[in-house]
Scaffold this motif. Structure first.
Motif, PDB file in Angstrom:
ATOM      1  N   GLU A  36       0.846  -1.194   0.000  1.00 12.20           N
ATOM      2  CA  GLU A  36       0.000   0.000   0.000  1.00 12.20           C
ATOM      3  C   GLU A  36       0.874   1.234   0.000  1.00 12.20           C
ATOM      4  O   GLU A  36       1.955   1.236   0.576  1.00 12.20           O
ATOM      5  N   GLY A  37       0.392   2.291  -0.655  1.00  8.10           N
ATOM      6  CA  GLY A  37       1.144   3.536  -0.684  1.00  8.10           C
ATOM      7  C   GLY A  37       0.523   4.509  -1.655  1.00  8.10           C
ATOM      8  O   GLY A  37      -0.642   4.385  -2.017  1.00  8.10           O
ATOM      9  N   THR A  38       1.330   5.489  -2.080  1.00  7.91           N
ATOM     10  CA  THR A  38       0.832   6.506  -3.010  1.00  7.91           C
ATOM     11  C   THR A  38       1.619   6.457  -4.313  1.00  7.91           C
ATOM     12  O   THR A  38       2.799   6.126  -4.330  1.00  7.91           O
ATOM     13  N   ILE A  39       0.921   6.811  -5.387  1.00  6.19           N
ATOM     14  CA  ILE A  39       1.560   6.994  -6.688  1.00  6.19           C
ATOM     15  C   ILE A  39       1.238   8.398  -7.177  1.00  6.19           C
ATOM     16  O   ILE A  39       0.294   9.021  -6.701  1.00  6.19           O
ATOM     17  N   THR A  40       2.038   8.882  -8.123  1.00  2.00           N
ATOM     18  CA  THR A  40       1.844  10.224  -8.683  1.00  2.00           C
ATOM     19  C   THR A  40       1.800  10.105 -10.208  1.00  2.00           C
ATOM     20  O   THR A  40       1.926   9.010 -10.759  1.00  2.00           O
ATOM     21  N   GLU A  41       1.671  11.234 -10.879  1.00  3.54           N
ATOM     22  CA  GLU A  41       1.638  11.222 -12.345  1.00  3.54           C
ATOM     23  C   GLU A  41       2.984  10.839 -12.954  1.00  3.54           C
ATOM     24  O   GLU A  41       3.076  10.594 -14.136  1.00  3.54           O
ATOM     25  N   GLU A  42       4.025  10.778 -12.133  1.00  3.20           N
ATOM     26  CA  GLU A  42       5.342  10.350 -12.642  1.00  3.20           C
ATOM     27  C   GLU A  42       5.569   8.855 -12.450  1.00  3.20           C
ATOM     28  O   GLU A  42       6.604   8.331 -12.845  1.00  3.20           O
ATOM     29  N   SER A  43       4.631   8.154 -11.831  1.00  2.00           N
ATOM     30  CA  SER A  43       4.841   6.753 -11.458  1.00  2.00           C
ATOM     31  C   SER A  43       4.796   5.808 -12.661  1.00  2.00           C
ATOM     32  O   SER A  43       3.890   5.880 -13.487  1.00  2.00           O
ATOM     33  N   ILE A  44       5.808   4.911 -12.709  1.00  2.00           N
ATOM     34  CA  ILE A  44       5.891   3.871 -13.732  1.00  2.00           C
ATOM     35  C   ILE A  44       6.231   2.561 -13.025  1.00  2.00           C
ATOM     36  O   ILE A  44       7.244   2.471 -12.326  1.00  2.00           O
ATOM     37  N   GLY A  45       5.380   1.565 -13.223  1.00  5.63           N
ATOM     38  CA  GLY A  45       5.590   0.278 -12.571  1.00  5.63           C
ATOM     39  C   GLY A  45       6.906  -0.370 -12.972  1.00  5.63           C
ATOM     40  O   GLY A  45       7.242  -0.430 -14.148  1.00  5.63           O
ATOM     41  N   GLY A  46       7.674  -0.835 -11.983  1.00 10.56           N
ATOM     42  CA  GLY A  46       8.951  -1.479 -12.247  1.00 10.56           C
ATOM     43  C   GLY A  46      10.090  -0.507 -12.452  1.00 10.56           C
ATOM     44  O   GLY A  46      11.250  -0.903 -12.482  1.00 10.56           O
ATOM     45  N   VAL A  47       9.792   0.788 -12.592  1.00  6.72           N
ATOM     46  CA  VAL A  47      10.839   1.797 -12.779  1.00  6.72           C
ATOM     47  C   VAL A  47      11.032   2.584 -11.487  1.00  6.72           C
ATOM     48  O   VAL A  47      12.125   2.621 -10.923  1.00  6.72           O
ATOM     49  N   ASN A  48       9.926   3.191 -10.995  1.00  3.81           N
ATOM     50  CA  ASN A  48      10.049   3.989  -9.775  1.00  3.81           C
ATOM     51  C   ASN A  48       8.972   3.658  -8.741  1.00  3.81           C
ATOM     52  O   ASN A  48       8.816   4.380  -7.771  1.00  3.81           O
TER      53      ASN A  48
END
Length: 81
Positions: A36-48
């Motif tokens: 669980e956590g937060t993601i932003t518009e810069e989030s990419i799975g497996g990258v950041n």
């Protein structure tokens, strides 16, 4: 005829739980594969982030309409709270 709903890694393991809007950034609270956590518009799975499937990208966060748009495997998914 029935409408088929494609089940994939995104829809079966990913849950949208909330939105947080700050003056600087927009955040979405999610859970994915027991993380669980937060993601932003810069989030990419497996990258950041480990909160999205590998290769999934956040395209848009709309806290007013409570919508999250993610691109995964060349398809856009609109998730609403």
């Amino acid at each position: 005829s029935k409408v088929e709903i494609k089940s994939n890694k995104l829809t079966s393991d990913f849950k949208l739980t909330g939105f947080l809007n700050t003056e600087i950034k927009k955040y979405v609270f999610v859970s994915y594969l027991d993380n669980e956590g937060t993601i932003t518009e810069e989030s990419i799975g497996g990258v950041n982030t480990n909160l999205l499937p590998n290769g999934a990208k956040v395209l848009n966060i709309d806290p007013k309409k409570l919508k999250l748009i993610i691109n995964f495997e060349n398809e856009n998914y609109i998730l609403e709270l």
